[in-house]
Design an enzyme around this catalytic site. Sequence first.
Site, PDB file in Angstrom:
ATOM      1  N   ASP A  53       5.247  -3.464   1.740  1.00 12.81           N
ATOM      2  CA  ASP A  53       6.589  -4.866   2.543  1.00 12.81           C
ATOM      3  C   ASP A  53       8.048  -5.120   2.226  1.00 12.81           C
ATOM      4  O   ASP A  53       7.094  -5.277   0.871  1.00 12.81           O
ATOM      5  CB  ASP A  53       6.356  -5.498   4.342  1.00 12.81           C
ATOM      6  CG  ASP A  53       5.310  -4.561   4.567  1.00 12.81           C
ATOM      7  OD1 ASP A  53       5.404  -4.174   5.621  1.00 12.81           O
ATOM      8  OD2 ASP A  53       4.052  -5.659   5.423  1.00 12.81           O
ATOM      9  N   TYR A 111      -6.031  -4.604  -4.130  1.00 10.65           N
ATOM     10  CA  TYR A 111      -4.876  -5.890  -3.852  1.00 10.65           C
ATOM     11  C   TYR A 111      -5.013  -7.013  -4.105  1.00 10.65           C
ATOM     12  O   TYR A 111      -6.826  -7.561  -4.166  1.00 10.65           O
ATOM     13  CB  TYR A 111      -4.154  -6.069  -2.680  1.00 10.65           C
ATOM     14  CG  TYR A 111      -3.501  -5.110  -1.878  1.00 10.65           C
ATOM     15  CD1 TYR A 111      -2.508  -4.637  -1.747  1.00 10.65           C
ATOM     16  CD2 TYR A 111      -4.812  -3.876  -0.871  1.00 10.65           C
ATOM     17  CE1 TYR A 111      -2.019  -3.540  -0.887  1.00 10.65           C
ATOM     18  CE2 TYR A 111      -3.763  -2.788  -0.162  1.00 10.65           C
ATOM     19  CZ  TYR A 111      -2.370  -3.101  -0.348  1.00 10.65           C
ATOM     20  OH  TYR A 111      -1.432  -1.728   0.201  1.00 10.65           O
TER      21      TYR A 111
END
Length: 256
Positions: A53, A111
């Site tokens: 994003d 992540y």
Amino acid sequence: MHCYKLTIAYEGTHYSGWQVQPNASSVQQHIQEALAVILKTDKIGIIGSGRTDAGVHARAQIAHFQSEEQLNLHRILVSLNGLLPHDIRIMQVELASSNFHSQYSAIGKEYHYHLYLNRVMNPFQRLYSWHLLRKINVDLLKQASRLFIGTHDFTSFANEAHAGTAAHDPVRTLYRLDTIEVEGGLRLEFEGDGFLYKMVRNIVGTLVDVASNKKTLEEIDRIFAAKDRRLAGMAAPPQGLFLVRVDYPDDHLIYG
């Protein structure tokens, strides 16, 4: 047709995310435009391992593209970095097997999410962490993290849970969720076989709620069972999130 794998690092602050979007600057768009110049073609498409994003960073996003021409890997690497903005860098170009697909061949991802806990924000961390002013119980956060490890239906922790891959199969396996204490705060390390849209940020928001006594440990099981995004915590802001690694089977490269 030859298939090429790109390993890409980018600082996501000034981009609308990885994916091409109308009237917005994206990482994918810049790389495609640079490749089109180098390959002297009107248009070329690259496919990433997944979307990140606006404001999210990557240390090793993976993408691939195809070309009928066998390319000089070093020349492509140098040429791409010469054309790209300074906050996007191609770290490596490799020739991959013809059936390699950056998204569908992936077997795991890692992540990291960064929390900054000191009262005064270090200005050099402001674009790369979530500054929390509320008091955080680190032991409680670690206890809550353990409840996410394993195989679960993560519908409650996914945005757009009724669209895309989440609608077909919202079950993912989280191999580890480690809390690492670093100067000024915490680094949360997520490793799993795959992640739904905004899943990491939604889990972080829920962990912070538990660690600040806005939610209880007992609520986490109920949130999983409800399959309702509205019951989980708010999404953590994007700037603390980094895509660190994408894993593939060992046999997808022809040579490095």
